[in-house]
Motif scaffolding. Structure first.
Motif, PDB file in Angstrom:
ATOM      1  N   GLN B 261      -6.900   1.832   4.637  1.00 38.62           N
ATOM      2  CA  GLN B 261      -6.732   0.481   4.055  1.00 38.62           C
ATOM      3  C   GLN B 261      -6.485   0.548   2.551  1.00 38.62           C
ATOM      4  O   GLN B 261      -5.682  -0.199   2.009  1.00 38.62           O
ATOM      5  CB  GLN B 261      -8.000  -0.336   4.292  1.00 38.62           C
ATOM      6  CG  GLN B 261      -7.891  -1.274   5.454  1.00 38.62           C
ATOM      7  CD  GLN B 261      -8.852  -2.447   5.278  1.00 38.62           C
ATOM      8  OE1 GLN B 261      -8.736  -3.245   4.389  1.00 38.62           O
ATOM      9  NE2 GLN B 261      -9.810  -2.527   6.180  1.00 38.62           N
ATOM     10  N   VAL B 262      -7.212   1.460   1.897  1.00 38.44           N
ATOM     11  CA  VAL B 262      -7.046   1.608   0.444  1.00 38.44           C
ATOM     12  C   VAL B 262      -5.631   2.109   0.147  1.00 38.44           C
ATOM     13  O   VAL B 262      -4.949   1.608  -0.753  1.00 38.44           O
ATOM     14  CB  VAL B 262      -8.102   2.592  -0.118  1.00 38.44           C
ATOM     15  CG1 VAL B 262      -7.832   2.914  -1.581  1.00 38.44           C
ATOM     16  CG2 VAL B 262      -9.499   2.015   0.047  1.00 38.44           C
ATOM     17  N   LYS B 263      -5.194   3.067   0.963  1.00 33.97           N
ATOM     18  CA  LYS B 263      -3.851   3.613   0.789  1.00 33.97           C
ATOM     19  C   LYS B 263      -2.803   2.517   0.979  1.00 33.97           C
ATOM     20  O   LYS B 263      -1.862   2.393   0.197  1.00 33.97           O
ATOM     21  CB  LYS B 263      -3.641   4.726   1.827  1.00 33.97           C
ATOM     22  CG  LYS B 263      -2.513   5.662   1.504  1.00 33.97           C
ATOM     23  CD  LYS B 263      -2.542   6.827   2.479  1.00 33.97           C
ATOM     24  CE  LYS B 263      -1.437   7.795   2.190  1.00 33.97           C
ATOM     25  NZ  LYS B 263      -1.485   8.948   3.083  1.00 33.97           N
ATOM     26  N   GLY B 264      -3.019   1.692   2.002  1.00 31.25           N
ATOM     27  CA  GLY B 264      -2.086   0.599   2.282  1.00 31.25           C
ATOM     28  C   GLY B 264      -2.026  -0.393   1.123  1.00 31.25           C
ATOM     29  O   GLY B 264      -0.953  -0.815   0.706  1.00 31.25           O
ATOM     30  N   ALA B 265      -3.203  -0.714   0.568  1.00 32.14           N
ATOM     31  CA  ALA B 265      -3.242  -1.662  -0.557  1.00 32.14           C
ATOM     32  C   ALA B 265      -2.519  -1.072  -1.766  1.00 32.14           C
ATOM     33  O   ALA B 265      -1.799  -1.777  -2.467  1.00 32.14           O
ATOM     34  CB  ALA B 265      -4.689  -1.991  -0.915  1.00 32.14           C
ATOM     35  N   CYS B 266      -2.701   0.227  -1.988  1.00 32.12           N
ATOM     36  CA  CYS B 266      -2.003   0.892  -3.102  1.00 32.12           C
ATOM     37  C   CYS B 266      -0.495   0.801  -2.900  1.00 32.12           C
ATOM     38  O   CYS B 266       0.252   0.561  -3.847  1.00 32.12           O
ATOM     39  CB  CYS B 266      -2.408   2.355  -3.207  1.00 32.12           C
ATOM     40  SG  CYS B 266      -4.043   2.597  -3.906  1.00 32.12           S
ATOM     41  N   GLU B 267      -0.050   0.992  -1.656  1.00 33.36           N
ATOM     42  CA  GLU B 267       1.389   0.914  -1.360  1.00 33.36           C
ATOM     43  C   GLU B 267       1.913  -0.479  -1.694  1.00 33.36           C
ATOM     44  O   GLU B 267       2.945  -0.644  -2.317  1.00 33.36           O
ATOM     45  CB  GLU B 267       1.656   1.173   0.130  1.00 33.36           C
ATOM     46  CG  GLU B 267       1.294   2.556   0.619  1.00 33.36           C
ATOM     47  CD  GLU B 267       2.329   3.587   0.250  1.00 33.36           C
ATOM     48  OE1 GLU B 267       3.444   3.208  -0.140  1.00 33.36           O
ATOM     49  OE2 GLU B 267       2.002   4.785   0.332  1.00 33.36           O
ATOM     50  N   ILE B 268       1.170  -1.499  -1.244  1.00 36.45           N
ATOM     51  CA  ILE B 268       1.630  -2.873  -1.436  1.00 36.45           C
ATOM     52  C   ILE B 268       1.671  -3.234  -2.920  1.00 36.45           C
ATOM     53  O   ILE B 268       2.610  -3.849  -3.401  1.00 36.45           O
ATOM     54  CB  ILE B 268       0.706  -3.859  -0.669  1.00 36.45           C
ATOM     55  CG1 ILE B 268       0.912  -3.689   0.835  1.00 36.45           C
ATOM     56  CG2 ILE B 268       0.979  -5.298  -1.078  1.00 36.45           C
ATOM     57  CD1 ILE B 268      -0.155  -4.358   1.677  1.00 36.45           C
ATOM     58  N   LEU B 269       0.641  -2.819  -3.648  1.00 34.54           N
ATOM     59  CA  LEU B 269       0.559  -3.189  -5.063  1.00 34.54           C
ATOM     60  C   LEU B 269       1.380  -2.267  -5.961  1.00 34.54           C
ATOM     61  O   LEU B 269       1.524  -2.526  -7.149  1.00 34.54           O
ATOM     62  CB  LEU B 269      -0.894  -3.180  -5.524  1.00 34.54           C
ATOM     63  CG  LEU B 269      -1.797  -4.230  -4.891  1.00 34.54           C
ATOM     64  CD1 LEU B 269      -3.252  -3.950  -5.220  1.00 34.54           C
ATOM     65  CD2 LEU B 269      -1.415  -5.620  -5.362  1.00 34.54           C
ATOM     66  N   GLY B 270       1.901  -1.192  -5.385  1.00 35.80           N
ATOM     67  CA  GLY B 270       2.666  -0.254  -6.206  1.00 35.80           C
ATOM     68  C   GLY B 270       1.784   0.530  -7.161  1.00 35.80           C
ATOM     69  O   GLY B 270       2.162   0.800  -8.286  1.00 35.80           O
ATOM     70  N   LEU B 271       0.572   0.872  -6.710  1.00 35.65           N
ATOM     71  CA  LEU B 271      -0.336   1.649  -7.558  1.00 35.65           C
ATOM     72  C   LEU B 271      -0.463   3.054  -7.000  1.00 35.65           C
ATOM     73  O   LEU B 271      -0.404   3.261  -5.790  1.00 35.65           O
ATOM     74  CB  LEU B 271      -1.719   1.000  -7.591  1.00 35.65           C
ATOM     75  CG  LEU B 271      -1.792  -0.432  -8.118  1.00 35.65           C
ATOM     76  CD1 LEU B 271      -3.212  -0.970  -7.977  1.00 35.65           C
ATOM     77  CD2 LEU B 271      -1.352  -0.490  -9.574  1.00 35.65           C
ATOM     78  N   ASP B 272      -0.664   4.025  -7.890  1.00 37.52           N
ATOM     79  CA  ASP B 272      -0.865   5.398  -7.451  1.00 37.52           C
ATOM     80  C   ASP B 272      -2.372   5.637  -7.352  1.00 37.52           C
ATOM     81  O   ASP B 272      -3.077   5.531  -8.358  1.00 37.52           O
ATOM     82  CB  ASP B 272      -0.225   6.340  -8.481  1.00 37.52           C
ATOM     83  CG  ASP B 272      -0.269   7.785  -8.031  1.00 37.52           C
ATOM     84  OD1 ASP B 272      -1.133   8.117  -7.196  1.00 37.52           O
ATOM     85  OD2 ASP B 272       0.556   8.577  -8.513  1.00 37.52           O
TER      86      ASP B 272
END
Lengths: 369, 345
Positions: B261-272
């Motif tokens: 879920q954290v990885k998915g949120a990073c993908e959506i927000l464009g964060l590394d």
């Protein structure tokens, strides 16, 4: 994650990489149009894995990079002098315009808010009825539907204190501008998958035919990028030029019809100035006159003097693919992500910043320093 | 708020400037609130400072907490203020012993909110086995603060078998991470105005002294360096280690533990995720031969269930952090520049 992990598979990526190496017999310059693709190439270390003959040229598809300085000046002016609540996507905040960035203005007390969706900006306007709220509507065809929707939404809700400052740019005219530049030498394109998700692929067929150049609509994951590069190289090696769709799991030929209708409801195509590339005819969206009460350019009478670019910056040549970021004498010296001279050093999708952050060029800087 | 410790009856429901004035309201706030909840022999003296003996070498650290919003999924500023300083002491190889606690409150802060934060502080300090022995409370005018700022300073007693020092980092050492990364930063992001998205992601804020103490007691000098990658995330901490040790750091992206879920949120927000803050994860530079055993020992602790070896210290590319990407390419991981800003596409 479904539909992501499959396209990050090492074995599959290596398989496409081998195929590219196997078929490449001569030098090809391939432009990936979108900054998201540039980011994907460098983040995954793909550029160094390609055959020496295949050179990736980083295109103008970074909204942060091509938004003209005077529009950012205008956004700062609205926030500081007109007391508006200026809402923006996060990555626009660090771009230094003629003097300062939106982040500097925010630090100085201007009410500048980072939002993820322009619809949120309409909610901000509803929550602050005594203030004017302006959304800095930048981006390519990808962000246009949501920005247009915010205007329709505000219109339906009768929100009078909301407007958008548009800097919308379009990909196909920019690709033609790059091809027509005397100094550029592009053999084929990876077209931007997200833009085509919205707009479909029909605009690209005429470019393929007119300039006899392969265009492959490509996604953003490493396997997508390698597959797209393979498809372009394969066409070039066979001496053909076609429009192909690598990203067919997302991109339909006709695009997203609803999204296109929304864009057409609010925006019309007009000439636009691109930072680093100059004026390109019919290359941007402006708010139509029937929604002019939501157009910040109409609502606020601001006369900003067109600012000049830093003379040391070669951003224009980088955006057209004539020069690589590392060819710039200021790269990593006077120009760094902390103190960018030009916009491509600001966003992680900008070619210069992408090189600075991820590429082996960082090591070059170390060895020079 | 827990039923076992209801808020005492007070003459006020909001913090006012008078609560920082040193008079009766200050005293009521301290007596019925802070002192009552955090009581211990040293604090109970109500002296200007705490007087105590600690044998042997000590670690000494300070940290300020200005997080907004003050309540977030998985924790609040009070818990964070205790765990943050406890963890800094743990990273020095110390057993946390005493903490100071200073508040800067904004006029208008609801007493119910302050009480909830005090309860979190009480709970977190008990869990970490530390005593709060001195402190301070100031109030600033409305609009001049962000509800509440907290500073904690801590002393800890260095564990006898600890030998933690940057000078001990050497090529060949393994780099371990104690758990899945990036949860704290993403949990905060998920409720920030303008970026709200629905998720079950909780901050990972927790005290790390226990798992750290366990591995130091078991593996002693095999543990060369410990760091907790808070602000700036893992990438920033590793860049500091590479820069200061003059060695290179090589990571394997596939081995870095991260929740889906954290990885998915990073993908959506464009964060590394490498740059996203953590509050309950530590990194260790350890002797390569012991790395697997240390990781497996850590995994017995539920707060370190996803511990993993993620890379090595190398002679090559001195001062640089290089990561092997998921498809076998390589890239440089730089120090975070400015603030991480969400990308739009």
């Amino acid at each position: 994650m479904k539909f992501l992990t499959e396209y990050r598979d090492e074995e599959l990526a290596q398989k496409y990489l081998k195929k590219i190496h196997d078929i490449t017999t001569q030098e090809w310059n391939i432009m990936e149009v979108c900054g998201g693709q540039t980011h994907g190439l460098v983040k995954n270390g793909i550029i160094e894995m390609l055959p020496d003959q295949v050179t990736m040229i980083h295109g103008p598809g970074c909204h942060v990079c091509v938004t003209p300085i005077h529009l950012i000046d205008k956004a700062i002016y609205l926030a500081e002098e007109k007391g508006v609540i200026l809402c923006s996507f996060g990555d626009m905040l660090r771009v230094t315009c003629s003097e300062r960035s939106l982040l500097d203005a925010k630090a100085g007390g201007a009410d500048i808010r980072i939002l993820y969706s322009p619809l949120e900006a309409v909610s901000v306007a509803q929550a602050n009825p005594d203030k004017e709220v302006v959304f800095f509507a930048v981006g390519f065809e990808t962000t246009a539907p949501a920005n247009a929707l915010s205007v329709i939404h505000a219109h339906q809700l009768n929100v009078k204190n909301y407007s958008i400052l548009t800097s919308h740019v379009l990909v196909p005219p920019a690709m033609e501008a790059v091809i027509n530049d005397e100094e550029s030498n592009i053999s084929g394109f990876l077209a931007a998958g997200h833009v085509c998700t919205i707009m479909g692929i029909s605009e690209y067929g005429p470019i393929v035919d007119k300039y006899k150049i392969p265009i492959v609509v490509t996604g953003f994951e490493p396997v997508d990028l390698l597959h797209g590069i393979y498809m372009v190289v394969s066409q070039l090696e066979r001496g053909v030029h076609e429009l192909e769709n690598q990203y067919s799991r997302v991109v339909r030929s006709e695009g997203n019809v609803k999204a296109i209708e929304t864009i057409k409801e609010v925006f019309e195509v007009q000439d636009r100035v691109w930072r680093g590339m100059g004026s390109i005819s019919e290359s941007g969206y402006e708010v139509k006159s029937n929604y002019k009460e939501f157009d910040a350019n109409e609502k606020f009478d601001v006369d900003i003097i067109a600012a000049e670019e830093n003379a040391d910056c070669i951003a224009g040549q980088v955006l057209k693919g004539i020069k690589k970021p590392v060819d710039c004498p200021q790269f990593g010296k006077k120009c760094k992500p902390e103190f960018p001279l030009g916009a491509p050093m600001v966003s992680s999708e900008g070619a210069c910043a992408a090189y600075y952050h991820f590429h082996q060029a960082s090591q070059m800087i170390e060895s020079i320093a | 708020m827990t039923l076992s410790c209801p808020m005492p009856k007070l003459d006020f429901d909001k913090i006012t400037l008078a609560h920082g004035g040193g008079g009766t309201l200050t005293n009521q706030l301290l007596e019925k609130g802070v002192f009552k909840l955090l009581e211990n022999d040293l604090l109970d003296t109500h002296h200007d400072g705490a007087v105590f003996n600690i044998d042997g070498p000590i670690a000494f650290t300070t940290d300020s907490f200005v997080i907004s919003p003050i309540f977030f999924p998985g924790g609040d500023i009070g818990e964070l203020a205790i765990n943050g300083t406890v963890n800094d002491l743990a990273m020095c190889g110390a057993k946390p012993v005493y903490l100071s606690l200073a508040f800067i409150l904004e006029e208008g802060l609801l007493m119910t909110e302050f009480w909830e934060i005090l309860l979190s502080i009480q709970k977190a300090s008990e869990a970490a086995g530390v005593k709060i022995v001195t402190g301070d409370t100031k109030v600033v005018e409305h609009g001049k603060g962000d509800k509440i700022y907290i500073n904690t300073t801590g002393v800890g007693s260095i564990l006898p078998s600890a030998d933690i020092n940057l000078q001990r980092v050497e090529p060949g050492d393994a780099i371990i991470v104690s758990n899945q990364i990036a949860a704290h930063g993403i949990s905060i992001m998920s409720i920030r105005e303008g970026l709200e998205f629905e998720s079950d992601i909780l901050s990972d804020t927790r005290p790390l002294h226990k798992p750290v103490q366990d591995i130091i007691e078991k593996y002693g000098s095999d543990i060369h360096l410990l760091k907790d990658p808070t602000r700036g995330g893992m990438a920033s901490v590793l860049n500091e280690i590479a820069r200061d040790s003059k060695y290179g750091i090589y990571l394997d992206e596939k081995k870095i533990p991260i929740d889906g879920q954290v990885k998915g949120a990073c993908e959506i927000l464009g964060l590394d995720p490498l740059y996203v803050a953590n509050e309950g994860v530590f990194m260790g530079i350890v002797k390569a031969e012991s790395a697997d055993a240390i990781v497996s020992s850590l995994q017995d602790d539920p707060s370190c269930a996803h511990a993993a070896v993620i890379g090595h210290v190398v002679e090559e590319h001195p001062t640089q952090v290089v990561i092997r990407s998921g498809i076998g390419g390589k890239r440089i991981v730089n120090m975070l520049v400015g603030q991480q800003l969400p990308r739009i596409c």
